[in-house]
Design a protein around this motif. Structure first.
Motif, PDB file in Angstrom:
ATOM      1  N   ASP A  58       0.825  -1.057  -0.201  1.00  0.00           N
ATOM      2  CA  ASP A  58      -0.180  -0.202  -0.397  1.00  0.00           C
ATOM      3  C   ASP A  58       0.916   1.155   0.028  1.00  0.00           C
ATOM      4  O   ASP A  58       1.948   1.571   0.618  1.00  0.00           O
ATOM      5  CB  ASP A  58      -1.252   0.017   1.119  1.00  0.00           C
ATOM      6  CG  ASP A  58      -2.131  -1.198   0.956  1.00  0.00           C
ATOM      7  OD1 ASP A  58      -2.806  -0.966   0.289  1.00  0.00           O
ATOM      8  OD2 ASP A  58      -2.000  -1.180   1.998  1.00  0.00           O
ATOM      9  N   GLU A  60       0.119   5.210   1.343  1.00  0.00           N
ATOM     10  CA  GLU A  60      -0.693   5.462   2.130  1.00  0.00           C
ATOM     11  C   GLU A  60      -0.492   6.824   2.453  1.00  0.00           C
ATOM     12  O   GLU A  60       0.445   6.972   3.094  1.00  0.00           O
ATOM     13  CB  GLU A  60      -1.584   4.608   2.930  1.00  0.00           C
ATOM     14  CG  GLU A  60      -0.973   4.362   3.766  1.00  0.00           C
ATOM     15  CD  GLU A  60      -1.490   3.126   4.873  1.00  0.00           C
ATOM     16  OE1 GLU A  60      -2.369   2.425   4.484  1.00  0.00           O
ATOM     17  OE2 GLU A  60      -0.893   2.836   5.542  1.00  0.00           O
ATOM     18  N   PRO A  61      -1.670   8.205   2.677  1.00  0.00           N
ATOM     19  CA  PRO A  61      -0.948   9.156   3.349  1.00  0.00           C
ATOM     20  C   PRO A  61      -1.039   9.154   5.067  1.00  0.00           C
ATOM     21  O   PRO A  61      -1.574   7.996   5.317  1.00  0.00           O
ATOM     22  CB  PRO A  61      -1.987  10.208   3.392  1.00  0.00           C
ATOM     23  CG  PRO A  61      -3.172   9.497   2.905  1.00  0.00           C
ATOM     24  CD  PRO A  61      -2.808   8.336   2.010  1.00  0.00           C
ATOM     25  N   THR A  62       0.711  10.056   5.804  1.00  0.00           N
ATOM     26  CA  THR A  62       0.338   9.845   7.031  1.00  0.00           C
ATOM     27  C   THR A  62       0.004  10.879   8.007  1.00  0.00           C
ATOM     28  O   THR A  62      -0.318  11.652   6.748  1.00  0.00           O
ATOM     29  CB  THR A  62       2.082   9.597   7.561  1.00  0.00           C
ATOM     30  OG1 THR A  62       2.730  10.861   6.653  1.00  0.00           O
ATOM     31  CG2 THR A  62       2.656   8.648   6.642  1.00  0.00           C
ATOM     32  N   LEU A  67       3.721  10.687   3.320  1.00  0.00           N
ATOM     33  CA  LEU A  67       3.456   9.085   2.487  1.00  0.00           C
ATOM     34  C   LEU A  67       4.035   8.201   3.145  1.00  0.00           C
ATOM     35  O   LEU A  67       5.379   8.029   3.210  1.00  0.00           O
ATOM     36  CB  LEU A  67       3.567   8.964   1.051  1.00  0.00           C
ATOM     37  CG  LEU A  67       2.445   9.783  -0.124  1.00  0.00           C
ATOM     38  CD1 LEU A  67       3.404   9.638  -1.521  1.00  0.00           C
ATOM     39  CD2 LEU A  67       1.185   9.399   0.309  1.00  0.00           C
ATOM     40  N   ARG A  68       3.255   6.378   3.218  1.00  0.00           N
ATOM     41  CA  ARG A  68       4.011   5.964   3.681  1.00  0.00           C
ATOM     42  C   ARG A  68       3.664   4.722   2.614  1.00  0.00           C
ATOM     43  O   ARG A  68       2.702   4.341   1.935  1.00  0.00           O
ATOM     44  CB  ARG A  68       3.335   4.729   5.141  1.00  0.00           C
ATOM     45  CG  ARG A  68       3.923   3.928   5.341  1.00  0.00           C
ATOM     46  CD  ARG A  68       3.040   3.587   7.212  1.00  0.00           C
ATOM     47  NE  ARG A  68       3.962   2.044   7.364  1.00  0.00           N
ATOM     48  CZ  ARG A  68       4.278   1.830   8.648  1.00  0.00           C
ATOM     49  NH1 ARG A  68       4.360   2.860   8.995  1.00  0.00           N
ATOM     50  NH2 ARG A  68       4.320   0.757   8.227  1.00  0.00           N
ATOM     51  N   ASP A  81       2.883   6.281  -9.302  1.00  0.00           N
ATOM     52  CA  ASP A  81       2.249   7.232  -8.268  1.00  0.00           C
ATOM     53  C   ASP A  81       1.845   8.449  -8.023  1.00  0.00           C
ATOM     54  O   ASP A  81       2.731   9.155  -8.809  1.00  0.00           O
ATOM     55  CB  ASP A  81       2.527   6.191  -7.091  1.00  0.00           C
ATOM     56  CG  ASP A  81       0.747   6.763  -5.877  1.00  0.00           C
ATOM     57  OD1 ASP A  81      -0.014   6.077  -5.590  1.00  0.00           O
ATOM     58  OD2 ASP A  81       1.101   7.667  -4.816  1.00  0.00           O
ATOM     59  N   ARG A  83       0.358  10.561  -7.013  1.00  0.00           N
ATOM     60  CA  ARG A  83       0.961  11.284  -5.610  1.00  0.00           C
ATOM     61  C   ARG A  83       2.831  11.708  -5.697  1.00  0.00           C
ATOM     62  O   ARG A  83       2.591  12.691  -5.040  1.00  0.00           O
ATOM     63  CB  ARG A  83       0.065  10.955  -3.717  1.00  0.00           C
ATOM     64  CG  ARG A  83      -0.991  10.876  -4.148  1.00  0.00           C
ATOM     65  CD  ARG A  83      -1.334   9.926  -3.352  1.00  0.00           C
ATOM     66  NE  ARG A  83      -1.280   8.492  -3.542  1.00  0.00           N
ATOM     67  CZ  ARG A  83      -1.719   7.124  -2.943  1.00  0.00           C
ATOM     68  NH1 ARG A  83      -2.637   7.474  -1.313  1.00  0.00           N
ATOM     69  NH2 ARG A  83      -1.425   6.106  -3.222  1.00  0.00           N
ATOM     70  N   GLU A 216       9.398   5.802   4.974  1.00  0.00           N
ATOM     71  CA  GLU A 216       7.994   7.052   5.359  1.00  0.00           C
ATOM     72  C   GLU A 216       8.737   8.080   4.484  1.00  0.00           C
ATOM     73  O   GLU A 216       9.673   8.274   5.149  1.00  0.00           O
ATOM     74  CB  GLU A 216       7.452   7.473   6.806  1.00  0.00           C
ATOM     75  CG  GLU A 216       6.517   8.252   6.585  1.00  0.00           C
ATOM     76  CD  GLU A 216       5.696   8.517   7.997  1.00  0.00           C
ATOM     77  OE1 GLU A 216       5.709   9.019   8.314  1.00  0.00           O
ATOM     78  OE2 GLU A 216       5.891   7.536   9.177  1.00  0.00           O
TER      79      GLU A 216
END
Length: 339
Positions: A58, A60-62, A67-68, A81, A83, A216
């Motif tokens: 995944d 995903e936002p932190t 981003l993580r 991606d 982002r 991260e």
């Protein structure tokens, strides 16, 4: 290739446990580096622990706006991606500058971080290499060392880290999430890779059974002013002679923050934070400041006869990276980097 046992882990905890109880085990995900090393008899693990089906894919936002990125995210998925391309363009550029599309499709984030050097002597079991066989010597010291380190090397090893992605992650001040026998921990990206010193076979700060679970990224991605510049012998599928990941945060015409890491020049992505600190507050378009910054960094180089050209090459690449990062033009894909 030697015989080995194979098992599939169904959880991060099981992967760590299996590695702990197995002698001479290695984690296997994409296998783009490990399998090659096994074929060449450079590495001969007794056991492979397949982690390819762990839930680590995944992005995903932190909570703090970063981003993580899971350790099993493929290089291609990460580079494309939306982002990442919008907020961390130099990371996308760095990934696309490495390897071929087919390899990027299979290679994983965690594997990229832990890939081993492409030193010719490391890959040749008939030669001496302290990284492959501790205590045997370093044939590269007086051998063919054109591709080797000019920073942070030792009398025991002058190999370089091959990753493009890691150079960008170092410039971005990423952090590394790790699972091990003692539980989970996080360490700064700068602390992940080691300089060779007297123990070049110890390449990272991780315990043998530790498993990288994620990277991260901080909120600052230098989206407006950044670049990844890779200088190599040929445009496609070649490792860097010198690379530069540079990100600048500019306010009111002045540099307020920056991250600059070099690749192809050391046992790990190379940063000179003292030199970076001297640029804070300088006018972003001050080309003399850029040149002084580059001169300060390369003044600490210690090249071998075969790679002395890298000193001037690195200096010029750093200056060029400032030009690219500050140029009023759209972000460029890595395929457009100069050879």
């Amino acid at each position: 290739m030697n015989r080995f046992s194979w098992m599939r882990a169904t959880s991060v905890a099981e992967a760590v446990r299996l590695h702990t109880v197995m002698d001479d085990a290695q984690f296997l995900a994409g296998g783009t580096n490990l399998v090659d090393l096994m074929r060449e008899n450079v590495m001969r693990p007794a056991a492979l622990i397949d982690i390819s089906r762990l839930p680590l894919r995944d992005i995903e936002p932190t909570p703090d706006g970063g981003l993580r990125i899971g350790a099993l995210v493929s290089n291609s998925a990460l580079a494309w991606d939306a982002r990442v391309r919008e907020r961390y363009p130099m990371l996308a550029q760095a990934i696309l500058a490495g390897a071929s599309a087919q390899i990027r499709n299979a290679a994983t984030l965690g594997g990229n971080l832990l890939q081993r050097t492409r030193c010719l002597y490391f890959y040749d079991p008939a030669t001496s290499c302290n990284k492959r066989a501790p205590g045997s010597g370093c044939a590269a010291l007086d051998g063919v060392n054109r591709m080797h380190a000019i920073f942070g090397a030792s009398e025991h090893c002058i190999a370089t880290h091959p990753s493009d992605m890691c150079v960008a992650l170092a410039a971005l001040d990423a952090s590394v999430h790790v699972a091990g026998r003692q539980g989970a921990r996080t360490l700064p990206f700068d602390s992940l890779h080691r300089l060779p010193g007297q123990t070049p076979h110890r390449e990272t700060a991780l315990d043998p059974e530790a498993l990288i679970t994620a990277i991260e990224l901080p909120i600052e991605g230098y989206a407006r002013h950044s670049t990844y510049l890779k200088v190599r012998d040929r445009q496609s599928y070649a490792f860097a002679l010198v690379s530069v990941a540079l990100g600048l945060h500019v306010e009111d015409g002045a540099i307020r923050a920056l991250g600059c890491a070099l690749g192809g020049v050391a046992h790990k992505p190379w940063r000179d934070r003292e030199a970076e600190a001297q640029l804070i507050g300088c006018a972003a378009d001050d080309t003399h400041a850029h040149a002084r910054f580059a001169d300060t960094i390369v003044a600490r180089a210690d090249p071998r006869p075969g790679n002395a050209f890298k000193v001037e090459l690195a200096r010029r690449a750093i200056v060029r990276a400032f030009e690219r990062a500050l140029a009023p033009q759209p972000a460029q894909d890595a395929e457009e980097n100069e050879a």
